[in-house]
Design a protein around this motif. Structure first.
Motif, mmCIF file in Angstrom:
data_model
loop_
_atom_site.group_PDB
_atom_site.id
_atom_site.type_symbol
_atom_site.label_atom_id
_atom_site.label_comp_id
_atom_site.label_asym_id
_atom_site.label_seq_id
_atom_site.Cartn_x
_atom_site.Cartn_y
_atom_site.Cartn_z
ATOM 1 N N GLN A 76 0.957 -0.950 0.373
ATOM 2 C CA GLN A 76 -0.501 -0.066 -0.109
ATOM 3 C C GLN A 76 0.777 1.112 0.186
ATOM 4 N N GLY A 77 0.302 2.428 -0.570
ATOM 5 C CA GLY A 77 0.924 3.083 -0.497
ATOM 6 C C GLY A 77 0.731 4.210 0.948
ATOM 7 N N GLN A 78 2.138 5.894 0.882
ATOM 8 C CA GLN A 78 2.013 5.930 2.622
ATOM 9 C C GLN A 78 0.519 6.315 2.897
ATOM 10 N N SER A 79 -0.397 6.897 1.874
ATOM 11 C CA SER A 79 -1.458 7.946 2.453
ATOM 12 C C SER A 79 -1.952 6.620 2.723
ATOM 13 N N GLY A 80 -2.089 6.792 4.180
ATOM 14 C CA GLY A 80 -3.217 5.943 4.802
ATOM 15 C C GLY A 80 -2.921 4.316 5.147
ATOM 16 N N TYR A 81 -1.758 4.324 4.973
ATOM 17 C CA TYR A 81 -1.350 2.797 5.360
ATOM 18 C C TYR A 81 -1.189 2.510 6.904
#
Length: 431
Positions: A76-81
């Motif tokens: 998953q990407g950094q945002s909301g990980y």
């Protein structure tokens, strides 16, 4: 009736199994293809990025070749990980065995019962694992919940073509004064538009930067169960931030600066210094095509002058590590990978790939960039970590709220830090 039928079927299957095993034994124990054990495998939940999924996948490739154990990844990407990972762990997911995290979340997850202690597996590590060679580990109530593979320490970045070695700021006052010197609005001869930047955005980073000021001044977040962040040291630490913002020696959008924005400010020559800023930035600078990459150097963070004339410096440190899901389906296979990731050869390879390993033997290797890694070693001698407590995420939110109020000039620094102390005490009372 149905239960009796199921029992008879089970009995027949058992008899057939005994007969098959007997035939195999008589035939010399030859194993057919159908009886070959399934390949071992496990799953890692990882955040996309160089020190997370990219590096762990590279390690997994050689690990699978050596052991035959397959490593699956969910990325998953950094945002909301971290929000997503927290939700899954607390909900009791079993879709992954290991997860990548920084130390911020270990305490809350462990106290919630979402993580499994590593000690039953660590004692069986057979490779070159050596506690004395590890920079640190994370223990709660005598149980080890994480052993890092990557260190992230706060250090100072500066333009060596603009700032001589003798000018490197040793105190926070010197840091602010040098920031003024290299800000064009205050000094028309400055070669950079702004003097400095740091990861000031509310969220994961903002309070961590503040703690460098607080701790070097001798302050604490909490002492003996009492909120103490608004002590004289805490008020002074908050005033440092207020002064920097009011002077205009940072980019005007500094309240929105996280890791990528600070990196970009260094690479484009927008700022002369960055601190507190993560040690991982050095590797990204070296990999870049910036015309300034060869003149960007590192040093220890500034600190606070003491009554005896010495300077107390503290480097906030968090680390990237794997944690074991309490609901892991294949913990044994997963922990074999954990052991492989932490061995000396992998840690040194990580350092040569511009990572910051967690083993002293790798950090001290003479083949590495000593000017950089010696600063890392010094920071480890003066490092502090965030507390491994169940309420840490709530504490983090409170600090974010009031540090943001200072950053946006919506509340005077002393009032903001005293209000934070009051809310923190209400939080601590619940525990």
């Amino acid at each position: 009736m149905r239960r009796n039928r199921l029992m008879r079927i089970a009995g027949l299957l058992l008899v057939m199994l005994i007969i098959v095993n007997g035939v195999m034994f008589a035939a010399g124990g030859k194993e057919t293809a159908a009886e070959t054990p399934a390949q071992q495998e496990f799953t890692i939940f990882a955040r996309t990025g160089p020190d997370s999924s990219t590096w762990l996948r590279a390690v997994a490739e050689s690990f699978t070749k050596e052991t035959g154990i397959k490593v699956n990844f969910i990325e998953q990407g950094q945002s909301g990980y971290f929000t997503n990972l927290t939700n899954q762990l607390i909900a009791g997911t079993d879709t992954f065995d290991l997860a990548v995290t920084n130390s911020t979340y270990i305490g809350p997850w462990a106290y919630a019962g979402a993580l499994a202690p590593l000690d039953p597996y660590l004692k069986n590590f057979k490779s070159d694992f050596d506690w004395d060679d590890m920079a640190f580990s994370y223990k709660i109530e005598g149980n080890t919940y994480a052993v890092p593979y990557s260190i992230s320490a706060h250090i100072l970045y500066y333009r060596s073509d603009l700032i001589s070695e003798s000018e490197i700021p040793q105190t926070w006052e010197e840091y602010i004064a040098l920031g003024k010197k290299h800000t064009q609005s205050l000094n028309p001869n400055a070669k950079t538009k702004y003097g400095l930047a740091w990861t000031a955005k509310a969220g994961p980073e903002q309070p961590k930067c503040f703690y460098n000021y607080l701790w070097s001044l001798g302050g604490e977040i909490v002492e003996n169960g009492k909120s103490s962040v608004a002590s004289a040291a805490g008020v002074q630490a908050a005033k440092y931030i207020e002064e920097i913002v009011q002077l205009g020696i940072t980019p005007p959008e500094i309240a929105n600066y996280s890791y990528p924005e600070v990196l970009d400010a260094l690479l484009t020559g927008t700022v002369a210094m960055a601190a507190p800023y993560w040690s991982a930035g050095f590797g990204d600078i070296q990999k870049s095509s910036s015309p300034y990459k060869d003149v960007i150097k590192v040093a220890m963070l500034p600190g606070a002058k003491q009554a005896d004339g010495s300077i107390k410096k503290v480097s906030f440190n968090h680390a990237y590590t794997l944690v074991l899901n309490a609901k892991a389906k294949n913990p044994e296979a997963a922990m074999k990978y954990y052991e492989y990731l932490c061995n000396k050869s992998m840690q040194l390879a990580f350092a040569k790939d511009n990572g910051v390993p967690a083993r002293y033997s790798a950090l001290k290797d003479p083949s590495l960039n000593r000017a950089y890694f010696d600063v890392i070693l010094e920071s480890l001698q003066k490092t502090r970590f965030e507390p491994l407590v169940p309420y840490y995420l709530e504490q983090h939110d409170i600090m974010n709220n009031y540090l943001s109020a200072i950053m946006t000039k919506s509340m005077p620094s002393e009032l903001a830090i005293k209000t934070a102390q009051s809310e923190l005490q209400e939080l601590y009372n619940q525990y």
